[in-house]
Design an enzyme around this catalytic site. Structure first.
Site, PDB file in Angstrom:
ATOM      1  N   HIS A   1      40.594  47.772  33.590  1.00 26.96           N
ATOM      2  CA  HIS A   1      40.477  47.178  32.258  1.00 26.96           C
ATOM      3  C   HIS A   1      40.233  48.360  31.336  1.00 26.96           C
ATOM      4  CE1 HIS A   1      36.546  47.811  34.657  1.00 26.96           C
ATOM      5  NE2 HIS A   1      36.173  48.534  33.310  1.00 26.96           N
TER       6      HIS A   1
ATOM      7  N   GLY B   1      32.393  56.168  36.249  1.00 33.65           N
ATOM      8  CA  GLY B   1      31.820  54.971  35.747  1.00 33.65           C
ATOM      9  C   GLY B   1      32.371  53.751  35.723  1.00 33.65           C
TER      10      GLY B   1
END
Ligand code: 5GP
Ligand code: ZN
Length: 112
Positions: free
Chosen positions: A98, A91
């Site tokens: 991050h 995803g």
């Protein structure tokens, strides 16, 4: 460097900054999936989790410590979730690692 998050670190693209030091940068996600949803990124450009080297261990630990400190500052004492997506099937859409930090709503398991 044609990287969205490097441009945010450099101030070339605006972001709602929460915290910055010599190693990490934290800012609110532009498409929040919870009342609290911010991102913690390294200033160093690392495209995916697969690109981490052992020398990055302290950096990723500092990202996690920053995530919990900011989550608590933003009122997530009841709990929060930290997510890192890796590559397409994981995803990941922005190829600069991050940590998503989400809070202030009930999370469910498993994630979609
Ligand atoms: P990923 O899908 O790669 O795990 O997460 C990327 C995240 O970056 C998404 O939650 C998306 O909303 C966020 N995002 C994408 N572009 C921007 C932007 O220009 N500014 C901010 N603040 N967040 C962004
Ligand atoms: Zn980058």
């Amino acid at each position: 460097m044609d990287c969205l998050f490097c441009k945010i670190v450099a101030g070339e693209i605006p972001a709602r900054k929460l915290y910055e030091d010599d190693q990490v940068f934290a800012f609110h996600d532009i498409g929040p999936q919870a009342p609290v949803h911010f991102l913690v990124i390294p200033k160093k450009h690392i495209p995916t989790l697969n690109d981490l080297a052992e020398e990055d261990n302290a950096l990723t630990g500092h990202m996690l410590f920053t995530a919990q400190r900011l989550a608590n500052e933003l009122g997530c004492e009841a709990g929060f979730r930290v997510v890192m997506n890796c590559n397409d099937q994981g995803g990941q859409t922005v190829h600069h690692i991050h940590m998503h930090v989400l809070g202030q709503r009930q999370m469910t398991w498993p994630p979609g």
